[in-house]
Design an enzyme around this catalytic site. Structure first.
Site, short mmCIF file in Angstrom:
data_model
loop_
_atom_site.label_atom_id
_atom_site.label_comp_id
_atom_site.label_asym_id
_atom_site.label_seq_id
_atom_site.Cartn_x
_atom_site.Cartn_y
_atom_site.Cartn_z
CG HIS A 50 -3.39 65.23 82.51
ND1 HIS A 50 -4.18 66.13 83.18
CD2 HIS A 50 -4.23 64.41 81.85
CE1 HIS A 50 -5.46 65.87 82.92
NE2 HIS A 50 -5.52 64.82 82.12
CG ASN B 199 -8.70 63.05 84.43
OD1 ASN B 199 -7.80 63.39 83.69
ND2 ASN B 199 -9.92 63.55 84.35
CB CYS C 42 -10.67 58.93 77.25
SG CYS C 42 -9.77 59.01 75.70
NE ARG D 23 -10.27 71.34 82.33
CZ ARG D 23 -10.00 70.54 81.31
NH1 ARG D 23 -10.92 70.30 80.39
NH2 ARG D 23 -8.82 69.95 81.21
CG ASP D 24 -9.47 66.47 82.57
OD1 ASP D 24 -10.38 65.95 81.91
OD2 ASP D 24 -8.27 66.19 82.41
CG HIS E 280 -6.74 60.37 80.66
ND1 HIS E 280 -7.54 60.80 79.64
CD2 HIS E 280 -6.57 61.46 81.46
CE1 HIS E 280 -7.84 62.08 79.80
NE2 HIS E 280 -7.26 62.51 80.88
MG MG Z 1 -7.67 64.41 81.66
#
Ligand code: MG
Length: 310
Positions: free
Chosen positions: A211, A253, A244, A18-19, A213
């Site tokens: 979470h 990520n 990002c 997803r991300d 990055h």
């Molecule tokens: Mg992310």
């Protein structure tokens, strides 16, 4: 000092499907997404953010959310997390068969309005409704406090504000509250402070997740600081895919295989087979037709397998 992780185990939430894929320029075929998820499960991951239930016009990459869920084997030992931002998204996730939903509430009101079209207070109210409905439907619900380490519009977010938002989202006693460094500006000292204060402020029954990055190369340092601060789970993305949105040239990520390597050699168990995961990152690289940001797949595992073991 209390020992926060006596068992030395961290659960990884794989967010690549997803991300990670969301920032890919081209839309990946549904079958390739399903194969990615199946490979990740085969490498030992048991909790995966597989899609989001958002407006397909705004996020075309996730327009096949229902089809992805329909193609996945229903397993009691795997959590298929669907990201939702409103009630409509929640209802779609429920109908599609997600056994966990994640909602995001942004600590910065300006960012929340830009991202979700309403202010933070309204998103918190929506989250409360979703959490209650999820409980009634028998599925797990968790929430992320986004931009907890800094905002592209408002700059520094006071820790007191982050904790206030976290306390309010925790009023419905969710399974877990996560803190996200959405734009990749956080540093370990911030992680220790925010998660330490969150642990004191939130009920002991609420698990903590984080979470990060790698936008400014602090992602893995932040992850380790979060482990030391007592999180139960960390998000990461195979190959480190995912950008990002406010730093288009930067990596996104933290890479799952790099995280697993760091944790394993630090005595923290994740249940992930690193060789299978690296093979999945290599497969993903071929499938996307470009190099991914992860470092382990370039440098190789250590120690190397012996000739006999290989
Ligand atoms: Mg992310």
């Amino acid at each position: 000092m209390p020992q926060q992780n006596p068992s030395r185990q961290i659960e990884i939430v794989e967010v690549g499907p997803r991300d990670g894929l969301q920032s890919e320029p081209g839309v990946l075929a549904t079958a390739a997404k399903v194969e990615l998820i199946e490979r990740l499960i085969a490498s030992g991951l048991r909790r995966l953010e597989v899609t989001s239930f958002v407006n397909p016009k705004k996020v075309p990459q996730m327009a096949d959310a229902e089809q992805v869920l329909a193609a996945l084997e229903k397993r009691t030992d795997v959590r298929y997390v669907g990201l939702v931002l409103n009630k409509k998204g929640f209802e779609r996730a429920l109908a599609a068969g997600c056994n966990e939903v994640g909602m995001a509430v942004v600590a910065s009101d300006t960012f929340n309005r830009r991202n979700q079209g309403v202010g933070t207070d309204e998103s918190i109210a929506t989250w409360h409704e979703i959490a209650r409905e999820a409980r009634a439907a028998g599925i797990r619900a968790q929430v992320t406090v986004s931009a907890a380490f800094g905002c592209p519009f408002e700059g520094e977010i006071p820790v007191s504000r982050v904790i206030e938002v976290a306390k309010r989202v925790a009023e419905v006693e969710p399974f877990e509250v996560a803190f996200a460094d959405t734009i990749g500006v956080g540093v370990p000292a911030q992680v220790s402070e925010i998660l330490g204060r969150a642990r004191e402020a939130l009920p002991a029954s609420v698990r903590l997740r984080a979470h990060f990055h790698n936008t400014r190369n602090t992602g893995l340092a932040n992850a380790y600081a979060a482990v030391e601060a007592g999180v139960s789970a960390l998000d990461s993305s195979v190959g480190g895919i995912g950008g990002c949105p406010f730093a288009p040239a930067a990596t996104g990520n933290i890479p799952t295989e790099d995280l697993v390597y760091m944790l394993a050699r630090s005595g923290v168990q994740t249940g992930v087979d690193l060789d299978k995961l690296v093979a999945t990152a290599e497969w993903l690289q071929l499938t996307l037709g470009r190099n991914v940001p992860g470092m382990l797949l370039k440098a190789g595992n250590f120690p190397r397998p012996t000739a006999e073991a290989a």
